[in-house]
Motif scaffolding. Structure first.
Motif, PDB file in Angstrom:
ATOM      1  N   HIS A   4       7.440  -9.753   5.617  1.00  0.00           N
ATOM      2  CA  HIS A   4       7.924  -9.255   4.330  1.00  0.00           C
ATOM      3  C   HIS A   4       8.668 -10.355   3.582  1.00  0.00           C
ATOM      4  O   HIS A   4       8.510 -10.510   2.364  1.00  0.00           O
ATOM      5  CB  HIS A   4       8.835  -8.061   4.575  1.00  0.00           C
ATOM      6  N   VAL A  56      16.499  -7.864   3.887  1.00  0.00           N
ATOM      7  CA  VAL A  56      15.687  -8.316   5.016  1.00  0.00           C
ATOM      8  C   VAL A  56      16.511  -9.221   5.932  1.00  0.00           C
ATOM      9  O   VAL A  56      16.493  -9.076   7.166  1.00  0.00           O
ATOM     10  CB  VAL A  56      14.436  -9.064   4.511  1.00  0.00           C
ATOM     11  N   CYS A  97      11.944  -2.871   4.605  1.00  0.00           N
ATOM     12  CA  CYS A  97      10.658  -3.473   4.229  1.00  0.00           C
ATOM     13  C   CYS A  97       9.893  -2.561   3.275  1.00  0.00           C
ATOM     14  O   CYS A  97       8.703  -2.262   3.464  1.00  0.00           O
ATOM     15  CB  CYS A  97       9.806  -3.783   5.457  1.00  0.00           C
ATOM     16  N   ASP A 147       1.424  -9.022   5.099  1.00  0.00           N
ATOM     17  CA  ASP A 147       2.531  -8.082   5.199  1.00  0.00           C
ATOM     18  C   ASP A 147       1.985  -6.659   5.310  1.00  0.00           C
ATOM     19  O   ASP A 147       1.359  -6.156   4.376  1.00  0.00           O
ATOM     20  CB  ASP A 147       3.414  -8.222   3.954  1.00  0.00           C
TER      21      ASP A 147
END
Length: 319
Positions: free
Chosen positions: A294, A191, A80, A153
Protein backbone atom coordinates in the motif's frame (compact mmCIF):
# COMPACT_ATOMS: atom_id res chain seq x y z
CA UNK A 1 -5.54 22.98 15.69
CA UNK A 2 -2.10 24.22 16.70
CA UNK A 3 0.50 21.71 15.49
CA UNK A 4 -1.53 18.82 16.93
CA UNK A 5 -5.21 17.82 16.93
CA UNK A 6 -7.27 18.94 19.92
CA UNK A 7 -10.87 19.28 21.03
CA UNK A 8 -13.41 18.23 18.41
CA UNK A 9 -10.59 17.20 16.07
CA UNK A 10 -9.62 14.38 18.42
CA UNK A 11 -13.27 13.29 18.59
CA UNK A 12 -13.47 13.19 14.78
CA UNK A 13 -10.24 11.17 14.60
CA UNK A 14 -11.56 8.67 17.15
CA UNK A 15 -14.89 8.36 15.34
CA UNK A 16 -13.08 7.85 12.03
CA UNK A 17 -10.78 5.21 13.54
CA UNK A 18 -13.73 3.21 14.89
CA UNK A 19 -15.77 3.49 11.70
CA UNK A 20 -12.99 2.64 9.23
CA UNK A 21 -11.74 -0.28 11.35
CA UNK A 22 -15.25 -1.72 11.32
CA UNK A 23 -16.14 -0.96 7.69
CA UNK A 24 -12.75 -1.66 6.06
CA UNK A 25 -10.59 -3.72 8.46
CA UNK A 26 -7.16 -4.58 7.09
CA UNK A 27 -7.99 -8.26 7.70
CA UNK A 28 -10.35 -8.12 4.71
CA UNK A 29 -7.34 -8.10 2.38
CA UNK A 30 -6.51 -11.70 3.27
CA UNK A 31 -9.71 -12.70 1.45
CA UNK A 32 -9.75 -12.77 -2.38
CA UNK A 33 -11.99 -10.22 -4.07
CA UNK A 34 -11.69 -7.61 -1.34
CA UNK A 35 -10.09 -4.86 -3.42
CA UNK A 36 -11.61 -1.41 -3.86
CA UNK A 37 -14.57 0.29 -2.23
CA UNK A 38 -17.61 -1.94 -2.70
CA UNK A 39 -21.01 -0.36 -3.32
CA UNK A 40 -22.36 -1.26 0.12
CA UNK A 41 -19.30 0.14 1.89
CA UNK A 42 -19.44 3.27 -0.29
CA UNK A 43 -23.06 3.81 0.73
CA UNK A 44 -22.15 3.46 4.41
CA UNK A 45 -19.37 6.05 4.14
CA UNK A 46 -21.70 8.37 2.26
CA UNK A 47 -24.46 7.98 4.82
CA UNK A 48 -22.06 9.00 7.60
CA UNK A 49 -20.90 12.03 5.60
CA UNK A 50 -17.23 11.05 5.44
CA UNK A 51 -16.91 11.96 1.74
CA UNK A 52 -17.96 15.55 2.38
CA UNK A 53 -16.02 16.52 5.50
CA UNK A 54 -14.34 19.46 3.76
CA UNK A 55 -17.25 20.30 1.44
CA UNK A 56 -18.97 23.59 2.41
CA UNK A 57 -22.37 23.31 4.06
CA UNK A 58 -23.85 25.22 1.12
CA UNK A 59 -22.70 22.34 -1.10
CA UNK A 60 -24.24 19.65 1.10
CA UNK A 61 -21.11 18.92 3.13
CA UNK A 62 -20.03 19.17 6.75
CA UNK A 63 -18.27 22.50 6.27
CA UNK A 64 -15.14 21.36 8.07
CA UNK A 65 -11.58 21.83 6.84
CA UNK A 66 -8.40 20.25 5.53
CA UNK A 67 -7.50 19.33 9.12
CA UNK A 68 -10.47 16.99 9.56
CA UNK A 69 -9.83 15.67 6.04
CA UNK A 70 -6.29 14.70 7.08
CA UNK A 71 -7.43 13.15 10.36
CA UNK A 72 -9.89 10.92 8.54
CA UNK A 73 -7.42 9.69 5.93
CA UNK A 74 -4.76 8.97 8.55
CA UNK A 75 -7.15 6.42 10.04
CA UNK A 76 -8.02 5.14 6.56
CA UNK A 77 -4.33 4.54 5.93
CA UNK A 78 -4.01 2.40 9.05
CA UNK A 79 -6.48 -0.06 7.50
CA UNK A 80 -5.04 0.11 3.94
CA UNK A 81 -8.23 1.71 2.69
CA UNK A 82 -8.54 1.68 -1.13
CA UNK A 83 -7.60 4.65 -3.27
CA UNK A 84 -11.13 5.09 -4.57
CA UNK A 85 -12.13 6.17 -1.06
CA UNK A 86 -9.90 9.19 -1.61
CA UNK A 87 -11.09 9.65 -5.19
CA UNK A 88 -14.71 9.71 -4.00
CA UNK A 89 -13.90 12.36 -1.42
CA UNK A 90 -12.00 14.52 -3.91
CA UNK A 91 -14.84 14.27 -6.43
CA UNK A 92 -17.27 15.39 -3.72
CA UNK A 93 -15.09 18.46 -3.17
CA UNK A 94 -15.00 19.07 -6.91
CA UNK A 95 -18.73 18.94 -7.62
CA UNK A 96 -20.77 18.58 -4.43
CA UNK A 97 -23.06 16.33 -6.47
CA UNK A 98 -25.52 14.52 -4.21
CA UNK A 99 -24.98 11.15 -5.91
CA UNK A 100 -21.24 11.39 -5.26
CA UNK A 101 -21.54 12.72 -1.71
CA UNK A 102 -23.97 9.93 -0.83
CA UNK A 103 -21.88 7.24 -2.51
CA UNK A 104 -24.61 6.33 -4.99
CA UNK A 105 -22.12 6.82 -7.83
CA UNK A 106 -18.61 5.46 -7.44
CA UNK A 107 -15.49 7.37 -8.48
CA UNK A 108 -12.13 5.86 -9.47
CA UNK A 109 -8.81 7.69 -9.71
CA UNK A 110 -7.34 8.32 -13.15
CA UNK A 111 -3.58 8.73 -13.51
CA UNK A 112 -1.89 9.68 -16.79
CA UNK A 113 0.52 7.05 -18.12
CA UNK A 114 2.09 8.11 -21.40
CA UNK A 115 -0.61 8.20 -24.08
CA UNK A 116 -3.03 6.23 -21.88
CA UNK A 117 -4.34 6.39 -18.33
CA UNK A 118 -4.26 4.05 -15.35
CA UNK A 119 -7.57 3.61 -13.57
CA UNK A 120 -7.39 2.76 -9.88
CA UNK A 121 -10.70 1.72 -8.35
CA UNK A 122 -13.76 -0.49 -8.53
CA UNK A 123 -14.93 -1.87 -11.87
CA UNK A 124 -18.45 -0.55 -11.25
CA UNK A 125 -17.28 3.06 -10.84
CA UNK A 126 -19.47 5.44 -12.79
CA UNK A 127 -16.89 8.23 -12.94
CA UNK A 128 -13.14 8.72 -13.12
CA UNK A 129 -11.28 11.65 -11.56
CA UNK A 130 -8.00 12.98 -12.91
CA UNK A 131 -6.21 15.53 -10.73
CA UNK A 132 -3.18 17.67 -11.56
CA UNK A 133 -1.74 20.77 -9.95
CA UNK A 134 -3.56 22.87 -12.54
CA UNK A 135 -7.04 21.33 -12.58
CA UNK A 136 -9.34 18.48 -11.61
CA UNK A 137 -11.42 16.76 -14.31
CA UNK A 138 -14.26 14.28 -13.93
CA UNK A 139 -15.04 11.83 -16.75
CA UNK A 140 -17.97 9.44 -17.22
CA UNK A 141 -16.97 5.79 -17.55
CA UNK A 142 -20.12 4.52 -19.29
CA UNK A 143 -19.03 2.86 -22.51
CA UNK A 144 -15.32 3.28 -21.77
CA UNK A 145 -13.20 0.17 -22.37
CA UNK A 146 -10.93 -0.67 -19.46
CA UNK A 147 -8.25 -3.34 -19.76
CA UNK A 148 -7.59 -5.00 -16.41
CA UNK A 149 -3.99 -5.25 -15.19
CA UNK A 150 -2.52 -7.15 -12.22
CA UNK A 151 -2.19 -4.89 -9.18
CA UNK A 152 0.67 -5.06 -6.67
CA UNK A 153 -1.54 -3.69 -3.90
CA UNK A 154 -4.42 -6.07 -3.05
CA UNK A 155 -6.44 -3.12 -1.72
CA UNK A 156 -6.90 -1.72 -5.23
CA UNK A 157 -7.83 -2.87 -8.72
CA UNK A 158 -5.90 -1.53 -11.69
CA UNK A 159 -6.98 -1.00 -15.28
CA UNK A 160 -5.74 0.82 -18.37
CA UNK A 161 -7.88 3.23 -20.38
CA UNK A 162 -6.81 4.23 -23.91
CA UNK A 163 -9.47 6.83 -24.73
CA UNK A 164 -11.70 9.11 -22.68
CA UNK A 165 -15.02 10.82 -23.45
CA UNK A 166 -15.74 14.49 -22.84
CA UNK A 167 -15.55 15.56 -19.23
CA UNK A 168 -18.67 16.21 -17.14
CA UNK A 169 -17.00 18.54 -14.64
CA UNK A 170 -13.81 20.56 -14.58
CA UNK A 171 -12.30 22.83 -11.93
CA UNK A 172 -9.23 24.97 -12.53
CA UNK A 173 -6.66 25.52 -9.81
CA UNK A 174 -4.92 23.34 -7.25
CA UNK A 175 -7.61 23.05 -4.56
CA UNK A 176 -8.44 19.41 -5.30
CA UNK A 177 -4.76 18.56 -5.79
CA UNK A 178 -3.94 19.94 -2.35
CA UNK A 179 -6.67 17.84 -0.75
CA UNK A 180 -5.39 14.81 -2.66
CA UNK A 181 -1.83 15.42 -1.58
CA UNK A 182 -2.92 15.92 2.02
CA UNK A 183 -5.06 12.78 1.90
CA UNK A 184 -2.29 10.55 0.52
CA UNK A 185 0.26 11.97 2.98
CA UNK A 186 -2.17 11.26 5.82
CA UNK A 187 -2.79 7.71 4.57
CA UNK A 188 0.96 7.11 4.37
CA UNK A 189 1.35 8.36 7.93
CA UNK A 190 -1.35 5.91 9.02
CA UNK A 191 0.43 3.08 7.21
CA UNK A 192 3.72 3.99 8.90
CA UNK A 193 2.13 4.15 12.34
CA UNK A 194 0.43 0.79 11.83
CA UNK A 195 3.72 -0.78 10.71
CA UNK A 196 5.55 0.54 13.77
CA UNK A 197 2.77 -0.72 16.06
CA UNK A 198 3.10 -4.18 14.49
CA UNK A 199 6.80 -4.56 15.19
CA UNK A 200 6.68 -2.96 18.65
CA UNK A 201 3.92 -5.35 19.73
CA UNK A 202 5.82 -8.29 18.26
CA UNK A 203 9.09 -7.28 19.92
CA UNK A 204 7.37 -7.47 23.31
CA UNK A 205 6.41 -11.14 22.95
CA UNK A 206 8.91 -12.79 20.56
CA UNK A 207 11.90 -14.33 22.30
CA UNK A 208 15.35 -15.34 21.07
CA UNK A 209 18.08 -16.77 23.28
CA UNK A 210 15.79 -16.47 26.27
CA UNK A 211 15.13 -12.73 25.87
CA UNK A 212 12.43 -10.61 24.22
CA UNK A 213 13.75 -9.38 20.88
CA UNK A 214 12.91 -5.81 21.91
CA UNK A 215 15.81 -5.97 24.35
CA UNK A 216 18.32 -6.39 21.53
CA UNK A 217 19.84 -3.25 20.01
CA UNK A 218 19.40 -4.68 16.51
CA UNK A 219 15.63 -4.40 17.03
CA UNK A 220 15.35 -1.56 19.54
CA UNK A 221 17.39 0.96 17.58
CA UNK A 222 15.57 0.57 14.24
CA UNK A 223 12.25 0.94 16.08
CA UNK A 224 13.50 4.16 17.67
CA UNK A 225 14.64 5.43 14.28
CA UNK A 226 11.20 4.73 12.82
CA UNK A 227 9.52 6.55 15.71
CA UNK A 228 11.61 9.65 14.95
CA UNK A 229 10.83 9.49 11.22
CA UNK A 230 7.12 9.12 11.91
CA UNK A 231 7.06 11.97 14.42
CA UNK A 232 8.70 14.27 11.87
CA UNK A 233 6.18 13.26 9.20
CA UNK A 234 3.28 13.66 11.62
CA UNK A 235 4.34 17.14 12.76
CA UNK A 236 4.76 18.32 9.17
CA UNK A 237 1.41 16.84 8.17
CA UNK A 238 -0.41 18.75 10.93
CA UNK A 239 1.37 21.96 9.96
CA UNK A 240 0.54 21.47 6.28
CA UNK A 241 -3.10 20.77 7.12
CA UNK A 242 -3.30 23.94 9.24
CA UNK A 243 -1.57 25.97 6.52
CA UNK A 244 -4.06 24.68 3.96
CA UNK A 245 -6.98 25.47 6.25
CA UNK A 246 -5.71 29.02 6.74
CA UNK A 247 -4.98 29.44 2.99
CA UNK A 248 -1.38 30.45 3.63
CA UNK A 249 0.57 31.45 0.55
CA UNK A 250 3.19 28.76 1.29
CA UNK A 251 0.67 25.97 1.93
CA UNK A 252 1.63 24.18 -1.29
CA UNK A 253 5.26 23.98 -0.18
CA UNK A 254 4.33 22.61 3.24
CA UNK A 255 2.17 20.01 1.50
CA UNK A 256 5.07 18.98 -0.73
CA UNK A 257 7.30 18.54 2.32
CA UNK A 258 4.58 16.65 4.19
CA UNK A 259 4.11 14.27 1.27
CA UNK A 260 7.86 13.67 0.95
CA UNK A 261 8.33 12.96 4.66
CA UNK A 262 5.27 10.70 4.65
CA UNK A 263 6.64 8.81 1.62
CA UNK A 264 9.96 8.26 3.39
CA UNK A 265 8.43 7.31 6.75
CA UNK A 266 5.97 4.81 5.29
CA UNK A 267 8.45 3.09 2.99
CA UNK A 268 11.07 2.84 5.75
CA UNK A 269 8.59 1.66 8.38
CA UNK A 270 6.96 -1.03 6.25
CA UNK A 271 10.27 -2.39 4.96
CA UNK A 272 11.91 -2.43 8.41
CA UNK A 273 8.85 -4.04 9.99
CA UNK A 274 9.04 -6.93 7.54
CA UNK A 275 12.77 -7.40 8.18
CA UNK A 276 12.42 -7.34 11.98
CA UNK A 277 9.57 -9.84 11.93
CA UNK A 278 11.93 -12.38 10.40
CA UNK A 279 10.39 -15.24 8.43
CA UNK A 280 6.76 -14.49 9.26
CA UNK A 281 7.13 -10.96 7.90
CA UNK A 282 7.06 -12.25 4.33
CA UNK A 283 4.17 -14.70 4.74
CA UNK A 284 0.89 -14.03 2.99
CA UNK A 285 -1.08 -14.45 6.23
CA UNK A 286 0.69 -11.50 7.88
CA UNK A 287 -0.35 -7.83 7.53
CA UNK A 288 3.20 -6.54 7.06
CA UNK A 289 3.34 -7.10 3.31
CA UNK A 290 -0.07 -5.44 2.87
CA UNK A 291 1.24 -2.25 4.46
CA UNK A 292 4.38 -2.26 2.29
CA UNK A 293 2.45 -2.73 -0.96
CA UNK A 294 0.00 0.00 0.00
CA UNK A 295 2.86 2.38 0.83
CA UNK A 296 4.53 1.70 -2.52
CA UNK A 297 1.37 2.70 -4.38
CA UNK A 298 0.52 5.76 -2.28
CA UNK A 299 4.08 7.07 -2.45
CA UNK A 300 3.66 7.45 -6.22
CA UNK A 301 0.37 9.33 -6.11
CA UNK A 302 0.13 13.11 -5.72
CA UNK A 303 3.87 13.59 -5.69
CA UNK A 304 6.77 11.13 -5.91
CA UNK A 305 10.30 11.78 -4.68
CA UNK A 306 11.93 13.51 -7.63
CA UNK A 307 9.06 15.88 -8.39
CA UNK A 308 8.60 16.83 -4.73
CA UNK A 309 12.25 17.53 -4.06
CA UNK A 310 12.52 19.53 -7.28
CA UNK A 311 9.68 21.78 -6.17
CA UNK A 312 10.92 22.15 -2.60
CA UNK A 313 14.41 23.09 -3.85
CA UNK A 314 13.04 26.28 -5.42
CA UNK A 315 10.27 27.00 -2.93
CA UNK A 316 9.84 30.01 -0.67
CA UNK A 317 8.14 30.24 2.72
CA UNK A 318 6.25 32.95 4.51
CA UNK A 319 7.90 34.63 7.47
Amino acid sequence: MYLAPDGHEVEIAEAAAAFVAQALPIARLHTPGSADLAANARARFGEMGWFALAVPESGGGSGLSAVEHALFFREAGRQCAPVDLLAQCLAANLTGDADIVSGKQGVALLVADGAAWRLIGAADSALALQVTRDEAVLYPLAGVTTTARPALDPANSLGVVSTLPDSVERLAGDHVWQLGQLGTAAMLLGVAEAALDLIVDYAKIRETFGRKIGSWQAVRHPCADLAVRIEAARAQLWYAAAATKEARADAATHLDVAKHLANCAALAATDTTIQLHGGIGVTDEHDAHLLLKHALLLSRLFGAKRALLGRVLHAGLED
